[in-house]
Structure formats: C-alpha cells, structure tokens
Design an enzyme around this catalytic site. Structure first.
Site, PDB file in Angstrom:
ATOM      1  N   LYS A 192     -10.790  14.203  -2.459  1.00  0.00           N
ATOM      2  CA  LYS A 192      -9.685  15.033  -1.979  1.00  0.00           C
ATOM      3  C   LYS A 192      -9.298  14.698  -0.538  1.00  0.00           C
ATOM      4  O   LYS A 192      -8.120  14.673  -0.204  1.00  0.00           O
ATOM      5  CB  LYS A 192     -10.023  16.517  -2.116  1.00  0.00           C
ATOM      6  N   THR A 193     -10.296  14.455   0.331  1.00  0.00           N
ATOM      7  CA  THR A 193      -9.975  14.127   1.721  1.00  0.00           C
ATOM      8  C   THR A 193      -9.235  12.797   1.804  1.00  0.00           C
ATOM      9  O   THR A 193      -8.286  12.636   2.580  1.00  0.00           O
ATOM     10  CB  THR A 193     -11.256  14.082   2.580  1.00  0.00           C
ATOM     11  N   ASP A 197      -6.130  22.247   3.491  1.00  0.00           N
ATOM     12  CA  ASP A 197      -7.351  21.838   2.797  1.00  0.00           C
ATOM     13  C   ASP A 197      -8.153  23.081   2.418  1.00  0.00           C
ATOM     14  O   ASP A 197      -8.048  24.121   3.078  1.00  0.00           O
ATOM     15  CB  ASP A 197      -8.174  20.932   3.727  1.00  0.00           C
ATOM     16  N   GLU A 198      -8.955  22.984   1.356  1.00  0.00           N
ATOM     17  CA  GLU A 198      -9.808  24.091   0.887  1.00  0.00           C
ATOM     18  C   GLU A 198      -8.965  25.361   0.673  1.00  0.00           C
ATOM     19  O   GLU A 198      -9.344  26.459   1.089  1.00  0.00           O
ATOM     20  CB  GLU A 198     -10.943  24.366   1.884  1.00  0.00           C
ATOM     21  N   GLN A 235     -14.689  25.983  -6.978  1.00  0.00           N
ATOM     22  CA  GLN A 235     -15.579  25.955  -5.820  1.00  0.00           C
ATOM     23  C   GLN A 235     -15.247  27.072  -4.829  1.00  0.00           C
ATOM     24  O   GLN A 235     -15.569  26.982  -3.642  1.00  0.00           O
ATOM     25  CB  GLN A 235     -15.492  24.592  -5.124  1.00  0.00           C
ATOM     26  N   ARG A 266     -23.670  18.758  -6.173  1.00  0.00           N
ATOM     27  CA  ARG A 266     -24.091  18.124  -4.913  1.00  0.00           C
ATOM     28  C   ARG A 266     -24.883  16.849  -5.186  1.00  0.00           C
ATOM     29  O   ARG A 266     -25.073  16.026  -4.290  1.00  0.00           O
ATOM     30  CB  ARG A 266     -24.972  19.066  -4.080  1.00  0.00           C
TER      31      ARG A 266
END
Length: 715
Positions: free
Chosen positions: A32-33, A221-222, A251, A654
């Site tokens: 995503k980044t 973002d987020e 998330q 993770r």
C-alpha cells in the site's frame, strides 16, 4: 516519466487513476505504501496537480518522512518537488492551519499545546473547586470522557455521549470550566487541534473555501483508523471529491481509541462516483499463512470481502501447539527460538529439582545451586533448567512474540531471561519496570520495613494524599531521627510518636492516615496468602481505585497488578510476610540478570495493537484462548468481538515464513489456576495447513458445518 514497472496491475490502476474519489482496499503485505507514493509521484509528474496543492495525511510523522523520501526518489527529473508537498499527521497539519487561522475563534496564534499531564492538572484544580470526590470520580475519568466528546465534535453545550446523570451534569460543568481555563491560558489540548479546526471550517465558510482551493488533492493513509473528527475534517475539505484513501477494514483495530470502521465501510455513500480498487496480492507471507488468515477474517459478519493470494511458496505448515500452562507456553517459545536461530535440534537440559507443588522460581534454583556447589561457582551459574541460547546463533531480529495484553509478557520475560535470550519490548515497559508494578512492590517493601525511604517516597503520595515534597522531607527526617534513637522501633510504636511531627494540621492528618493504614495491613493475620495480602493493600491504600480510573489504560494497568498476584501465588504455602520477602528477592535477582542487549539483536515482544504495519520471518502468537483473544471484555458486544477477530487477523499476517499458534490448557489468572478454552479463532483454521502438536481435532469446524461468524459460535 516515473517508472511504474515494479507495480502489479492493481497497484498500477490505483497509481494512475483519474482525479476524483478513489478507495484502495489494501490487504496486509500488498504494497500500500508503494502504491500511495507512486500515486503522488504520478499526479505530480503528469502535471495533474501542483505539489503545493497536495495534502497527504498519515498516522505517524515517521511514515510521513518515509513517504516524502520515497516520492523524492521517484521524481528524479523533478528534484525538490516533494518538498512542496504538505505531508504529515492529521494533528500536525491542523496545528499549522490553526497557527494562521485560530484568531477567528478568539485565541492568539501563539497558543500553547497542553499535554496529558497539563490537562490532568487543570482538571484536578477544577474538581477541587467543585468539591468533586476524586477518589470516586478521578481526573483521569473526566479527561477520558472529555476526549471522547471532542472526538465526537461536541462542545460543552452540545454534550451527549450516552452517560447518565448526575455524572453527565458534573461532566458538562467540568468540561465547560476546563475549556474556559484553556482559553484563558491561550492553550489547546491534543483533541482541540482537530475539533477547533472543524469548528473553524463549519463557522467560517471563507476559511474553509480557502483551504479547499489550496488542497486540491487529498490523500489519506490508514483510512480505516479515522475517528469522527478526522472524518468530518476530510469531508469538509474534500468538497471537490479529489480524495484518494488507502485502508483495510480487516485491519481496523483501534476502536477503543475512537476510530470508526464505518468511515471506510460507507465510503461509496459519501462519494457515489468513487472508484474502488482492491490490492489482494500479498508479497509478505506464505500460502499456508494466508489461507489461515483468510479463514479467520471470514468470521466477520460485516466486511469488504477480499481474497488474499500470493505467488510465494506454500511454505512450512503453521505449528498449532497446546501448552500445559503459561510457563510451558513460554518454555516452548524459548526452545523453538534457540533451535531455529542455532540450526540445531536441542536435547533437553537436566532440570534442577523443583518443589513438589511444581511452582519454582529463579531464586529457588539459585539457592539450590548455592547449596550444591557453593558460592565459588555462582559467577558462571545460570539459574535455569532450560536449554541456553548458544553464543553462536543467527540474528534474532526476525523473531517476534505477539500477545493480546502486556500482562502476558511476564512469564515470557522470565523464561527468556533464564534461557539467556535477549529481547526487547515494543509499546510497553518490561513487566517489573512498569509503574503500577513498582508501586505495588514498594507497598510490599514498606509492609516489611516501614523505614524504607525509597519506597516511602514513591508511594506516600500515590495515590494523591496531599503529601508534597516538603511534607515528605519532614516525614523522612522524623523517621531518621526516631530510628536513630529507637533502632528496633515497630510500625505501631512509630505511629504513636507521630503527634510529635512538625506539620500543618492537614498534612499531619494525611501522614497519620497513611501510617495508620500501613500499621493495619502489617498486622494482617500471618497465615494470609500473599495474593490476598496484595489485594488488601491495593484496596485499603486506595491504589486500586486510583489505577482503575474508568479508562482503557487504567484497566490495562490493573491487569498488570493482577498478573503480579499470579506471580505471588507460587508462594501460596508461606505466610504473607515470608512470601513477600521471597517475591521481592526474586524480583531483585531478575533485575540483576536481565541485561539488555544494546545492539538490538533481540527477540521482539509486543501486543497485537503495536504490531500493525510490521512483519517478521518468525512469529509466535501466544495466549490464543477464550477470554484472552477474544478478550473477556469483548464477549458482550458484537462490534467489539469483531474487532478481536480483526486483531487475530493482524497477528497472523505479521508472519512471513514461520508461524506458531499457541494456547495453554490451563493458565494462572489473578492467582487462580483456570482451565482454558482454546480460542474460537482456532476452530476455523484449515487443518491441512497445520502441524498440530498435542491438539485435539474435536474443536475444529467440520466441513459440513460451513462457515461460522462470530455470532454463531457457541462456547
């Protein structure tokens, strides 16, 4: 032209989308980044929007800095273009805006920002003025409620956060006085930065129009973690609908902080013409790990469905392990870390004889070794029956242990210390270094020796009793003088001498009440067990009420105190005084052998909330039991239970290569041993991706059962 060759088709679609509203649903490990930074670089490179007209909102300043650096590298032919971007957290951007515009609200633009301590002091003064009982209604409770109101954009006159009178009336009065006090001091708190910006936009259309024209393109973002105030800020600012948000409802795990998952679930309602793009290719985890994670997230009743996939290999099977108890759980983790990092299958270490009841400690083994081998050998003695981390081992940076609450770290830390495995804790202090643990231990030390001035200074005004530094110095000198004249004085005799102390009536009464309390607990029946004694001290001193202040943080801190009671239960066959001495000696020994590795080549311990955005080759996910994950506090509300499922999903994703899922058949909780029920999360895992160790197949969902949601599962 920027290079888009490293992007997959969906990433490229997002990066090159036309102007307008775009929602990118980015699964974990989907880049995503990378997509976000390429999007910024693309619209600058194509002259779609000038850099100075782009606002990019992140949730950490570190993320903003990293993104700016990556954009700069992408814009090779436009050096310095990224410096014109307005990029930062919601709060940092609002500070810059308010510095220019806050005079419209009557503040001066050189306002100061009050931190949580400043906020607490202001509220405490107000509670004193209003004669509100701070033992029953502490300042931290009002602070938390005021924060909730501000996140909902409610001024004191608009207050409606669903609490009953008379607390609601008291809160409104405290809130009004608090805001008035901040205003008079030309100060704002953290929540004001957002609330005042929104109020400014709502009440001054020309100011809003100015910033709508300035920020012609907004990226977030987020997005799943935005709260109502952040949502309102964005909605007002993006009337032009040139908004690009990246997030993942799967998330969304910060509901307890005020984030609202509905913001991402209802994006199309706010922007009907929006383009929705899903990033489902995972570059992080093996196929087996993704398959398990997919099954877990499917338990959520309300979600934007995505199907993660990867071109990575199937990878190793996920180890699902049942441990006997929390100690065995920690020992299993330590052993696997040693085996994996050393590349050897280890033989069991010869155990040192343990007490018959199975409870043992580092101190027990230390004293046993001293009896057997004498003091000469203690320099090289490792007080453990466990295998030890060899000198030659691979880096430990790719090992992570995840748990639901910080209180779970205690048993893990003890075993890692005994095994010589260096570790670091993210998002929390080491168990015995936490304030609430140090405070409780200080009370124990005073119960054994009331002249322990280090402990006295720590807790004589904890919780607040109106005994300040000057009063403490008088008490200190009085203790030293009395002890010099009466070396063997008891707490009872000392308390009788307190009328001679030179203090003002108010401070004198507070000091007298403190030592009267101490005398009372010291005369507790000798055969009282230590956990019960600790609980009595915490309650009688007012410490429990002070810690449990109605906030999420307060409950978390109290869980740590109760975990200390679990530790104390190992000395249950001893009178409280003897048991307290043993516990304090053990803690002191733990502190001596706990040597932090400064080069950070260490195993990482963290809560699931701290882990989002991180990844490791090897992940140990512990405490997968009902009441822990999902947490007992979540079992009433479906929304909270859904968030627990999302927490588990974050934990699973993770891991890159190896994943260990561990639960205990029994666990000591608050001093009592309880039979544990494996978490419902484990029921849906595909058995073909699991290596089951000591696990019964009976609790898994059978094929004919079909998919279950969190509401349908019965325990």
């Amino acid at each position: 032209m920027i290079d888009l060759s490293s992007l997959n088709e969906k990433q490229k679609q997002a990066a090159t989308a036309p102007l307008g509203a775009v929602l990118v649903l980015a699964g974990p490990g989907s880049g995503k980044t990378k997509t976000l930074t390429h999007r910024i670089a693309y619209i600058i490179d194509k002259r779609m929007v000038h850099p100075s007209n782009i606002l990019s909102l992140t949730f950490t300043n570190k993320a903003a800095k990293e993104m700016r650096e990556r954009v700069n590298k992408l814009l090779i032919r436009l050096p310095g273009a990224s410096e014109h971007l307005v990029m930062g957290t919601f709060h940092s951007v609002c500070v810059r805006l308010l510095r220019k515009e806050i005079t419209a609200l009557g503040y001066a633009n050189d306002f100061v920002i009050f931190d949580s301590d400043d906020q607490s002091k202001v509220i405490k003064d107000i509670l004193e003025e209003l004669r509100i009982d701070t033992k029953r209604l502490p300042a931290s409770l009002f602070s938390a409620l005021i924060s909730r109101a501000k996140n909902l954009l409610q001024l004191p006159s608009e207050l409606n956060i669903g609490i009953d009178s008379p607390l609601a009336e008291q809160l409104q009065e405290v809130y009004a006085r608090y805001q008035d006090s901040l205003y008079k001091q030309n100060g704002v708190d953290f929540d004001d930065l957002l609330m005042l910006t929104v109020k400014l936009f709502e009440n001054y259309p020309k100011v809003l129009e100015k910033y709508q024209k300035l920020f012609k393109y907004v990226l977030v973002d987020e997005y799943q973690d935005t709260n109502p105030a952040q949502y309102a800020f964005l909605k007002l600012l993006t009337e032009h609908h040139n908004v690009f948000v990246v997030g993942d409802d799967a998330q969304s795990i910060y509901g307890f902080r005020g984030s609202d998952i509905r913001n991402i679930l209802s994006f199309e309602q706010d922007f009907p013409e929006s383009l929705i793009i899903k990033l489902e290719q995972n570059y992080r985890s093996s196929k087996n790990i993704l398959q398990a994670a997919q099954k877990v997230i499917e338990m959520n009743p309300e979600q934007r469905k995505k199907t993660l996939w990867t071109q990575n290999s199937e990878g190793e099977k996920i180890v699902l392990h049942e441990a006997e108890n929390e100690r065995a759980e920690a020992e299993f983790v330590a052993r696997k870390i040693i085996e994996l990092s050393s590349g050897k299958v280890l033989k069991e270490a010869e155990p040192i004889e343990e007490p018959e009841d199975g409870n043992y400690s580092i101190l027990d083994r230390f004293l046993k070794a001293r009896k057997m081998y004498g003091t000469a050998s203690l320099k090289s003695f490792r007080p453990s029956r466990l295998v030890q981390m060899p000198k030659d081992h691979a880096s430990l940076k790719e090992y992570c242990i995840l748990y639901r609450t910080h209180a779970q770290s205690r048993a893990l830390e003890e075993v890692l210390i005994e095994s010589g495995i260096p570790y670091t804790i993210v998002g929390g202090l080491k168990f015995y270094e936490r304030k609430e643990i140090k405070d409780t231990l200080a009370y124990l030390r005073l119960a054994i020796n009331f002249r322990d001035l280090v402990s006295l200074k720590r807790v004589i005004n904890e919780p607040a009793r109106g005994i300040g530094d000057k009063s403490y110095q008088v008490v200190r000198d009085f203790i030293l003088d009395t002890s010099a004249n009466f070396p063997n004085i008891t707490i009872q005799d000392f308390r009788l001498k307190l009328p001679d102390i030179t203090l003002s009536p108010k401070q004198h009464q507070s000091v007298l009440e403190f030592f009267t309390f101490l005398e009372e607990v010291v005369t507790t029946v000798e055969n009282t067990e230590l956990p019960a004694f600790i609980r009595k001290v915490a309650k009688r001193s007012g410490y429990e009420q002070s810690v449990r202040d109605g906030s999420e943080q307060g409950e978390s801190r109290w869980e740590n105190v109760e975990e200390l009671m679990t530790v104390a239960a190992k000395f249950k066959n001893q009178p409280w005084r003897e048991a307290a001495t043993s516990l304090l000696e053990e803690v002191a020994l733990l502190s001596e052998i706990d040597q932090k590795d400064e080069n950070k080549d260490a195993v990482t311990l963290m809560t699931l909330h701290s882990a989002k955005g991180l990844e490791f080759d090897n992940v140990f996910f512990v405490g997968l039991e009902e009441g822990i994950l999902p947490h007992s506090r979540s079992l009433i509300e479906t929304d909270q239970l859904s968030e627990e499922i999302r927490l588990a999903y974050v934990g699973l994703t993770r891991a890159r290569k190896k994943l260990f899922l561990i639960y205990a058949a029994s666990r000591r909780i608050y001093g009592d041993t309880r039979v544990s029920q494996p978490s419902r999360i484990l029921r849906v895992l595909p058995q073909e991706v699991l290596d089951m160790q000591g696990v019964s197949e009976s609790f898994f969902v059978k094929e004919e059962d079909g998919e279950l949601t969190v509401e349908e599962m019965e325990f």
